[in-house]
Structure formats: structure tokens, C-alpha cells
Design a protein around this motif. Structure first.
Motif, mmCIF file in Angstrom:
data_model
loop_
_atom_site.group_PDB
_atom_site.id
_atom_site.type_symbol
_atom_site.label_atom_id
_atom_site.label_comp_id
_atom_site.label_asym_id
_atom_site.label_seq_id
_atom_site.Cartn_x
_atom_site.Cartn_y
_atom_site.Cartn_z
ATOM 1 N N LEU A 1 49.716 -24.125 36.438
ATOM 2 C CA LEU A 1 49.148 -24.559 35.157
ATOM 3 C C LEU A 1 47.653 -24.832 35.265
ATOM 4 N N ALA A 2 47.214 -25.386 36.386
ATOM 5 C CA ALA A 2 45.783 -25.623 36.593
ATOM 6 C C ALA A 2 45.018 -24.307 36.670
ATOM 7 N N ALA B 1 41.505 -20.443 33.932
ATOM 8 C CA ALA B 1 41.241 -19.020 33.688
ATOM 9 C C ALA B 1 41.079 -18.684 32.211
ATOM 10 N N ILE B 2 41.757 -19.385 31.329
ATOM 11 C CA ILE B 2 41.720 -19.027 29.902
ATOM 12 C C ILE B 2 40.313 -19.148 29.315
ATOM 13 N N PRO B 3 39.612 -20.277 29.455
ATOM 14 C CA PRO B 3 38.250 -20.320 28.893
ATOM 15 C C PRO B 3 37.306 -19.324 29.558
ATOM 16 N N GLY B 4 37.496 -19.081 30.859
ATOM 17 C CA GLY B 4 36.648 -18.109 31.534
ATOM 18 C C GLY B 4 36.871 -16.700 31.021
ATOM 19 N N GLY C 1 34.258 -19.183 35.790
ATOM 20 C CA GLY C 1 35.564 -19.759 35.489
ATOM 21 C C GLY C 1 36.701 -18.961 36.084
ATOM 22 N N LEU C 2 36.589 -17.648 36.033
ATOM 23 C CA LEU C 2 37.632 -16.812 36.625
ATOM 24 C C LEU C 2 37.632 -16.889 38.153
ATOM 25 N N GLY D 1 40.260 -18.854 43.016
ATOM 26 C CA GLY D 1 40.201 -19.703 44.199
ATOM 27 C C GLY D 1 41.287 -20.756 44.201
ATOM 28 N N LEU D 2 41.516 -21.377 43.045
ATOM 29 C CA LEU D 2 42.605 -22.347 42.949
ATOM 30 C C LEU D 2 43.953 -21.689 43.188
ATOM 31 N N GLY D 3 44.136 -20.500 42.629
ATOM 32 C CA GLY D 3 45.385 -19.779 42.844
ATOM 33 C C GLY D 3 45.593 -19.408 44.295
#
Length: 92
Positions: A9-10, A15-18, A45-46, A51-53
């Protein structure tokens, strides 16, 4: 399992706004006055989301040192892109 879902979810939330800024040039209302290059901000943002993923999805690997560094590098690169997309304050 809960942490995996929260991590996913994070990633989606980052990713959505990016992706929207990258494709349409639209920014969230709080950033419209300070971001000069929406395309670069969207790329940042992407990169942060990827990176988080990378960090969250590869926790189960026994040798996560390389992937951990890769995820950290992507998060930092995304932060640098997003900060470069902002307008710098003008000296008075």
C-alpha cells in the motif's frame, strides 16, 4: 503478512501521484506553487516507489545486502529528483 500488505500500500500510495505527474503534469494542490518541473517530480515519485517496493518485496531473500543497497539508492535518487524539481528560493 500484515507488513507485506502495508508495504504494498505504501508503494502504491507513492507511485500514484508520481505516475499522474509524469503523464499529465498534474500535481497535488500543496505542491503546485513550488514545483517547477512536474515531469521530474513524477520520475522521482516513481523511483521512490520502486525503491520501496524493492526493499519490501525482497526481504525474504537470504542475501539482501545487494538488493537493500539498490532499494536505498533508488529511494535516495527519487528524493534527489523530487528536490531538483522544486523552485529554489530567490535571494533578497
Amino acid at each position: 503478512m500484515l507488513w507485506t500488505v502495508l508495504g504494498a500500500l505504501a508503494c502504491v500510495a507513492a507511485a500514484i501521484p508520481g505516475a499522474i505527474a509524469l503523464t499529465t503534469g498534474w500535481l497535488p494542490s500543496g505542491l503546485r506553487g513550488s514545483v517547477v518541473r512536474p515531469w521530474l517530480w513524477g520520475c522521482g515519485g516513481l523511483l521512490t516507489a520502486v525503491g520501496l517496493g524493492t526493499e519490501w518485496s525482497l526481504l525474504w531473500l537470504p542475501s539482501i545486502d545487494l538488493f537493500g543497497l539498490l532499494g536505498l539508492a533508488l529511494i535516495v535518487l527519487g528524493f534527489v529528483c523530487q528536490s531538483r524539481a522544486r523552485r529554489h528560493p530567490t535571494p533578497r
